[in-house]
Design an enzyme around this catalytic site. Structure first.
Site, short mmCIF file in Angstrom:
data_model
loop_
_atom_site.label_atom_id
_atom_site.label_comp_id
_atom_site.label_asym_id
_atom_site.label_seq_id
_atom_site.Cartn_x
_atom_site.Cartn_y
_atom_site.Cartn_z
N SER A 91 0.84 -1.20 0.00
CA SER A 91 0.00 0.00 0.00
C SER A 91 0.87 1.25 0.00
CB SER A 91 -0.89 0.02 1.24
OG SER A 91 -1.68 -1.15 1.27
C1 SAM Z 1 -2.89 -4.89 -0.17
S1 SAM Z 1 -2.18 -6.48 0.08
C2 SAM Z 1 -1.54 -6.38 1.73
C3 SAM Z 1 -0.43 -5.40 1.94
C4 SAM Z 1 0.44 -5.80 3.09
N1 SAM Z 1 -0.16 -5.57 4.38
C5 SAM Z 1 1.82 -5.19 3.01
O1 SAM Z 1 2.32 -4.66 3.98
O2 SAM Z 1 2.44 -5.33 1.95
C6 SAM Z 1 -3.60 -7.52 0.36
C7 SAM Z 1 -3.21 -8.97 0.65
O3 SAM Z 1 -4.33 -9.62 1.22
C8 SAM Z 1 -4.26 -10.97 0.83
N2 SAM Z 1 -5.57 -11.60 1.07
C9 SAM Z 1 -6.70 -11.55 0.32
N3 SAM Z 1 -7.67 -12.28 0.87
C10 SAM Z 1 -7.17 -12.81 2.01
C11 SAM Z 1 -7.69 -13.66 3.01
N4 SAM Z 1 -8.94 -14.14 2.94
N5 SAM Z 1 -6.89 -14.00 4.05
C12 SAM Z 1 -5.62 -13.56 4.12
N6 SAM Z 1 -5.06 -12.76 3.20
C13 SAM Z 1 -5.82 -12.38 2.15
C14 SAM Z 1 -3.86 -10.88 -0.63
O4 SAM Z 1 -3.36 -12.12 -1.10
C15 SAM Z 1 -2.84 -9.77 -0.58
O5 SAM Z 1 -1.54 -10.29 -0.44
#
Ligand code: SAM
Length: 378
Positions: A91
């Site tokens: 992000s």
């Molecule tokens: C915007 S990214 C996260 C950014 C992260 N916090 C960082 O510091 O880089 C969103 C993430 O959420 C994960 N995601 C989506 N659905 C999910 C779920 N049900 N449980 C866990 N992770 C999930 C995606 O695979 C993705 O890697």
């Protein structure tokens, strides 16, 4: 690496109080892969940057205040052009800073993060609170593995779990804080159950209507297990996997009629579409840009048709609207616009949410006694 205590996570971005050392000593660049896709928000485009071909461009993007896509199409994407759907990213630093400020942590607190992504946010939390206080859950095994590698290289070892974050991490709770870094349509009951009374959850929430535009919500868990809090600001996040928005149905051969409308509700990065989503059930919205104007598309997600409101420079005041199918979406949209204007054109920070002990959510305007949206059953 930036000097310790400098406190500037990216050009022009100030670390929140208490987070200066973490932001200075845990650079986002250390968590990014060689190929990244910074999002140009003005042009709504993604440019591929490969560190091996353009190291200076890569570093500039990594140190910018732009969100950077790191995975498309759940990893299935290949090639130079952007994929269909961005599915993992780092992000923008100013948003990471705002979410950590909203999380309001203190020493000794245990934090659960949903959506490990690159691991950068988990590393910031681990720096501030200690790695043994941080649990992060990622649904994509390859993404989790890359995050663990980056974390290890930085000497940071928060607990990284692979699985569906909807279940939380019951075996490692309870937690004082929950931070969710993917967009949520329904708040899984497990999340609030795993927070201590008085615990805080910070998460992006929205209806399917405005798709990638959600609002950041901060909930406090009450002693009776219900939770309540306010929305803070508009944000854009990729959706939680199991809660992805359906693609609008492409209804073929529907009868249509054209009308002329005097009103043109605000679109794009504006609070109104978020409010419209509280009024238009089972509907979605998209904006198409033209050289000389825009089209606002509204879709009935139940397959009952679509509406296109077209505004072009040469048309003069008012817009042409083509409505196809039985549902008068433009009329509903204008009703929502009238409602939003009558309420004083509020921003999202006048909205709040109560999640009852049953798990059912209600969104309210100004006060819990003024509900404007109730979660449908199911
Ligand atoms: C915007 S990214 C996260 C950014 C992260 N916090 C960082 O510091 O880089 C969103 C993430 O959420 C994960 N995601 C989506 N659905 C999910 C779920 N049900 N449980 C866990 N992770 C999930 C995606 O695979 C993705 O890697």
């Amino acid at each position: 690496m930036p000097p310790s205590g400098a406190g500037a996570p990216a050009a022009g971005v100030q670390a929140p109080a208490g987070w200066g050392d973490a932001f200075a000593e845990v650079p986002r660049a250390a968590f990014l892969p060689p190929v990244i896709w910074p999002h140009d928000q003005a042009g709504e485009t993604f440019a591929r940057v490969d560190a091996r071909l353009d190291p200076a461009g890569w570093r500039a993007a990594a140190e910018s205040d732009l969100p950077v896509v790191t995975q498309w199409d759940d990893g299935a994407h290949t090639g130079e052009a952007p994929g269909r759907e961005a599915t993992s990213s780092a992000s923008r630093p100013s948003l990471v800073a705002a979410m950590l400020a909203a999380l309001d942590v203190a020493p000794g607190m245990r934090v659960l993060e949903i959506g490990t992504g690159t691991g950068w946010n988990a590393a910031l939390l681990a720096h501030r609170l200690g790695a043994d206080r941080v649990t992060t859950v990622e649904i994509d095994p390859a993404v989790a593995e890359a995050a663990e590698r980056s974390l290890a290289l930085m000497g940071s070892r928060p607990r990284v779990l692979v699985g569906d974050g909807a279940a939380g991490a019951p075996e490692h709770g309870p937690f004082d804080r929950l931070i969710v870094t993917c967009g949520v349509r329904r708040i899984p009951p497990a999340w609030l159950e795993q927070l201590v009374p008085g615990g805080l959850a910070v998460l992006p929430w929205g209806t399917p209507f405005s798709r990638h535009r959600d609002a950041l919500l901060r909930l406090t868990v009450r002693p009776d297990g219900a939770a309540e809090g306010r929305f803070l600001s508009l944000v854009s996040f990729m959706r939680m996997r199991a809660q992805r928005d359906a693609s609008p149905p492409r209804s073929a051969e529907l009868p249509f009629h054209d009308i002329r409308s005097a009103a043109w509700p605000p679109h794009g990065w504006h609070p109104f579409p978020f409010f419209a989503g509280l009024r238009l059930r089972d509907a979605a919205y998209a904006v198409q840009r033209h050289d000389d104007g825009h089209t606002q598309w509204l879709y009935d997600l139940a397959g009952g048709g679509w509406t296109a409101g077209v505004r072009r420079g040469r048309v003069g005041p008012g817009v042409w609207v083509r409505q196809a199918g039985p549902r008068p979406l433009w009329d509903e949209y204008l009703d929502a616009y009238a409602w939003w204007r009558a309420a004083g054109q509020p921003d999202v920070d006048r909205l709040g949410m109560t999640v009852a002990g049953s798990g059912r959510a209600t969104v309210w305007l100004d006060e819990p006694s003024h509900p404007v949206w109730t979660e449908p059953p199911g």
